[in-house]
Design a protein around this motif. Sequence first.
Motif, PDB file in Angstrom:
ATOM      1  N   VAL A   1       3.219  -4.707  -3.024  1.00 42.20           N
ATOM      2  CA  VAL A   1       1.897  -4.242  -2.592  1.00 42.20           C
ATOM      3  C   VAL A   1       1.985  -3.640  -1.188  1.00 42.20           C
ATOM      4  CG1 VAL A   1      -0.438  -5.014  -1.962  1.00 42.20           C
ATOM      5  CG2 VAL A   1       0.578  -5.730  -4.125  1.00 42.20           C
ATOM      6  N   ILE A   2       2.804  -4.219  -0.339  1.00 42.90           N
ATOM      7  CA  ILE A   2       2.995  -3.644   1.005  1.00 42.90           C
ATOM      8  C   ILE A   2       3.601  -2.245   0.890  1.00 42.90           C
ATOM      9  CG2 ILE A   2       4.326  -3.827   3.149  1.00 42.90           C
ATOM     10  CD1 ILE A   2       3.939  -6.905   2.910  1.00 42.90           C
ATOM     11  N   CYS A   3       4.661  -2.110   0.087  1.00 40.48           N
ATOM     12  CA  CYS A   3       5.296  -0.799  -0.098  1.00 40.48           C
ATOM     13  C   CYS A   3       4.289   0.213  -0.644  1.00 40.48           C
ATOM     14  CB  CYS A   3       6.491  -0.897  -1.046  1.00 40.48           C
ATOM     15  SG  CYS A   3       7.896  -1.798  -0.390  1.00 40.48           S
ATOM     16  N   GLY A   4       3.612  -0.151  -1.707  1.00 42.68           N
ATOM     17  CA  GLY A   4       2.632   0.746  -2.309  1.00 42.68           C
ATOM     18  C   GLY A   4       1.484   1.068  -1.368  1.00 42.68           C
TER      19      GLY A   4
ATOM     20  N   GLY B   1       4.528  10.813  -3.203  1.00 41.32           N
ATOM     21  CA  GLY B   1       4.306   9.438  -2.774  1.00 41.32           C
ATOM     22  C   GLY B   1       4.895   8.431  -3.749  1.00 41.32           C
ATOM     23  N   ILE B   2       4.763   8.709  -5.024  1.00 42.60           N
ATOM     24  CA  ILE B   2       5.355   7.818  -6.037  1.00 42.60           C
ATOM     25  C   ILE B   2       6.872   7.771  -5.863  1.00 42.60           C
ATOM     26  CG2 ILE B   2       5.793   7.547  -8.526  1.00 42.60           C
ATOM     27  CD1 ILE B   2       2.970   6.645  -7.674  1.00 42.60           C
ATOM     28  N   MET B   3       7.474   8.936  -5.658  1.00 45.94           N
ATOM     29  CA  MET B   3       8.925   8.973  -5.457  1.00 45.94           C
ATOM     30  C   MET B   3       9.324   8.236  -4.179  1.00 45.94           C
ATOM     31  SD  MET B   3       9.912  12.802  -6.661  1.00 45.94           S
ATOM     32  CE  MET B   3       8.394  13.675  -7.012  1.00 45.94           C
ATOM     33  N   ALA B   4       8.559   8.440  -3.112  1.00 44.28           N
ATOM     34  CA  ALA B   4       8.825   7.742  -1.852  1.00 44.28           C
ATOM     35  C   ALA B   4       8.679   6.233  -2.037  1.00 44.28           C
ATOM     36  CB  ALA B   4       7.883   8.247  -0.761  1.00 44.28           C
ATOM     37  N   ASN B   5       7.706   5.830  -2.846  1.00 42.26           N
ATOM     38  CA  ASN B   5       7.502   4.408  -3.104  1.00 42.26           C
ATOM     39  C   ASN B   5       8.710   3.795  -3.812  1.00 42.26           C
ATOM     40  OD1 ASN B   5       5.588   2.061  -3.095  1.00 42.26           O
ATOM     41  ND2 ASN B   5       5.999   2.218  -5.281  1.00 42.26           N
ATOM     42  N   PHE B   6       9.249   4.513  -4.788  1.00 43.42           N
ATOM     43  CA  PHE B   6      10.458   4.014  -5.459  1.00 43.42           C
ATOM     44  C   PHE B   6      11.598   3.837  -4.461  1.00 43.42           C
ATOM     45  CE2 PHE B   6       8.758   5.453  -9.701  1.00 43.42           C
ATOM     46  CZ  PHE B   6       8.856   4.214 -10.315  1.00 43.42           C
ATOM     47  N   LEU B   7      11.757   4.792  -3.557  1.00 41.93           N
ATOM     48  CA  LEU B   7      12.813   4.668  -2.542  1.00 41.93           C
ATOM     49  C   LEU B   7      12.564   3.464  -1.631  1.00 41.93           C
ATOM     50  CD1 LEU B   7      13.400   8.397  -1.537  1.00 41.93           C
ATOM     51  CD2 LEU B   7      14.945   6.906  -2.828  1.00 41.93           C
ATOM     52  N   LEU B   8      11.326   3.296  -1.190  1.00 41.61           N
ATOM     53  CA  LEU B   8      10.980   2.162  -0.332  1.00 41.61           C
ATOM     54  C   LEU B   8      11.219   0.838  -1.052  1.00 41.61           C
ATOM     55  CD1 LEU B   8       9.902   1.502   2.476  1.00 41.61           C
ATOM     56  CD2 LEU B   8       7.585   1.720   1.567  1.00 41.61           C
ATOM     57  N   CYS B   9      10.892   0.782  -2.325  1.00 37.55           N
ATOM     58  CA  CYS B   9      11.120  -0.439  -3.111  1.00 37.55           C
ATOM     59  C   CYS B   9      12.614  -0.720  -3.274  1.00 37.55           C
ATOM     60  CB  CYS B   9      10.435  -0.322  -4.478  1.00 37.55           C
ATOM     61  SG  CYS B   9       8.634  -0.454  -4.391  1.00 37.55           S
ATOM     62  N   LYS B  10      13.412   0.332  -3.370  1.00 39.95           N
ATOM     63  CA  LYS B  10      14.868   0.133  -3.435  1.00 39.95           C
ATOM     64  C   LYS B  10      15.387  -0.431  -2.127  1.00 39.95           C
ATOM     65  CE  LYS B  10      15.919   3.451  -7.031  1.00 39.95           C
ATOM     66  NZ  LYS B  10      16.634   4.645  -7.454  1.00 39.95           N
ATOM     67  N   VAL B  11      14.862   0.065  -1.011  1.00 39.19           N
ATOM     68  CA  VAL B  11      15.250  -0.471   0.300  1.00 39.19           C
ATOM     69  C   VAL B  11      14.868  -1.944   0.384  1.00 39.19           C
ATOM     70  CG1 VAL B  11      14.766  -0.350   2.790  1.00 39.19           C
ATOM     71  CG2 VAL B  11      15.159   1.761   1.494  1.00 39.19           C
TER      72      VAL B  11
ATOM     73  N   VAL C   1       5.244  -1.549 -10.747  1.00 41.33           N
ATOM     74  CA  VAL C   1       3.948  -2.153 -10.455  1.00 41.33           C
ATOM     75  C   VAL C   1       3.474  -1.702  -9.073  1.00 41.33           C
ATOM     76  CG1 VAL C   1       2.737  -4.343 -10.065  1.00 41.33           C
ATOM     77  CG2 VAL C   1       4.302  -4.115 -12.002  1.00 41.33           C
ATOM     78  N   SER C   2       4.396  -1.575  -8.136  1.00 43.94           N
ATOM     79  CA  SER C   2       4.072  -1.094  -6.796  1.00 43.94           C
ATOM     80  C   SER C   2       3.502   0.325  -6.846  1.00 43.94           C
ATOM     81  CB  SER C   2       5.317  -1.141  -5.913  1.00 43.94           C
ATOM     82  OG  SER C   2       5.032  -0.689  -4.615  1.00 43.94           O
ATOM     83  N   CYS C   3       3.996   1.120  -7.779  1.00 43.42           N
ATOM     84  CA  CYS C   3       3.442   2.472  -7.954  1.00 43.42           C
ATOM     85  C   CYS C   3       1.969   2.415  -8.330  1.00 43.42           C
ATOM     86  CB  CYS C   3       4.224   3.235  -9.031  1.00 43.42           C
ATOM     87  SG  CYS C   3       5.866   3.742  -8.494  1.00 43.42           S
ATOM     88  N   MET C   4       1.572   1.376  -9.044  1.00 45.61           N
ATOM     89  CA  MET C   4       0.157   1.218  -9.387  1.00 45.61           C
ATOM     90  C   MET C   4      -0.678   1.014  -8.122  1.00 45.61           C
ATOM     91  SD  MET C   4       0.083   1.777 -12.526  1.00 45.61           S
ATOM     92  CE  MET C   4      -1.666   1.516 -12.670  1.00 45.61           C
ATOM     93  N   THR C   5      -0.107   0.326  -7.132  1.00 48.89           N
ATOM     94  CA  THR C   5      -0.813   0.159  -5.868  1.00 48.89           C
ATOM     95  C   THR C   5      -1.012   1.505  -5.193  1.00 48.89           C
ATOM     96  OG1 THR C   5      -0.014  -2.100  -5.565  1.00 48.89           O
ATOM     97  CG2 THR C   5      -0.740  -0.930  -3.584  1.00 48.89           C
TER      98      THR C   5
ATOM     99  N   ASN D   1      -9.295   1.105   3.797  1.00 45.50           N
ATOM    100  CA  ASN D   1      -9.884  -0.237   3.711  1.00 45.50           C
ATOM    101  C   ASN D   1      -9.564  -0.883   2.370  1.00 45.50           C
ATOM    102  OD1 ASN D   1     -10.959  -0.089   6.273  1.00 45.50           O
ATOM    103  ND2 ASN D   1     -12.920   0.703   5.561  1.00 45.50           N
ATOM    104  N   TYR D   2      -9.559  -0.080   1.312  1.00 40.77           N
ATOM    105  CA  TYR D   2      -9.200  -0.597  -0.008  1.00 40.77           C
ATOM    106  C   TYR D   2      -7.766  -1.124   0.003  1.00 40.77           C
ATOM    107  CZ  TYR D   2      -8.044  -0.902  -4.926  1.00 40.77           C
ATOM    108  OH  TYR D   2      -7.615  -1.362  -6.136  1.00 40.77           O
ATOM    109  N   ALA D   3      -6.850  -0.368   0.616  1.00 43.32           N
ATOM    110  CA  ALA D   3      -5.444  -0.781   0.675  1.00 43.32           C
ATOM    111  C   ALA D   3      -5.294  -2.109   1.413  1.00 43.32           C
ATOM    112  CB  ALA D   3      -4.595   0.301   1.349  1.00 43.32           C
ATOM    113  N   ILE D   4      -5.987  -2.239   2.519  1.00 46.63           N
ATOM    114  CA  ILE D   4      -5.917  -3.483   3.299  1.00 46.63           C
ATOM    115  C   ILE D   4      -6.520  -4.631   2.500  1.00 46.63           C
ATOM    116  CG2 ILE D   4      -6.762  -4.639   5.387  1.00 46.63           C
ATOM    117  CD1 ILE D   4      -6.582  -1.776   6.718  1.00 46.63           C
ATOM    118  N   GLY D   5      -7.661  -4.384   1.872  1.00 42.99           N
ATOM    119  CA  GLY D   5      -8.299  -5.412   1.049  1.00 42.99           C
ATOM    120  C   GLY D   5      -7.444  -5.815  -0.135  1.00 42.99           C
ATOM    121  N   ARG D   6      -6.770  -4.860  -0.715  1.00 40.86           N
ATOM    122  CA  ARG D   6      -5.875  -5.146  -1.848  1.00 40.86           C
ATOM    123  C   ARG D   6      -4.733  -6.055  -1.406  1.00 40.86           C
ATOM    124  NH1 ARG D   6      -4.939  -4.030  -6.898  1.00 40.86           N
ATOM    125  NH2 ARG D   6      -2.807  -3.812  -7.664  1.00 40.86           N
TER     126      ARG D   6
END
Length: 169
Positions: free
Chosen positions: A69-72, A99-109, A119-123, A138-143
């Motif tokens: 969720v942090i990555c997403g 952003g989805i591609m960047a998220n996959f890279l961040l999740c790999k890190v 699932v992080s891509c869903m975030t 605000n939604y991201a922080i609340g999530r």
Amino acid sequence: MNETQNKLSLTGLEFRIGITIVICLLMCKLCELLGFSIQALAACTGAVMCVQEGGKASFGACKNRVVGVICGGIVGIAVVFLDNLIGIDLVFYLLVGLGIMANFLLCKVAKLPLVQARVSCMTVLLVVLVLGGPARINYAIGRFIGTLVGALVAWGVSTAWEKLSNKEK
């Protein structure tokens, strides 16, 4: 007939998930009464994803869920900032894909399992698509806060259940 009955009964894990959801909803309501809002859906989703057979397994699932969720959320907020700057629909669509591609890279890190990266891509998608404009941040922080609450409740229930089960044996 016995086989059908087994299919229609709840496992201990399913029972714990139900208990965890009730606790999450009660916590969200209590926080709301105290003037602090927690996204109940994020808390309950985190709980469903994090309840495992034991406390240690739940802790690992919670860690992966929160990191995902942090990555997403980070990637989603970056896309939102760029979208707020640029404001062109076609560019926004491209930003979401990047952003989805960047998220996959961040999740790999972060060494998340592939299923958690997905699932992080869903975030990312929820952050950029659910609301418009600055409200998305605000939604991201609340999530994140809701997910953290759900993960902690899941870990607590799983740990308590495991300890109670071990005492009975």
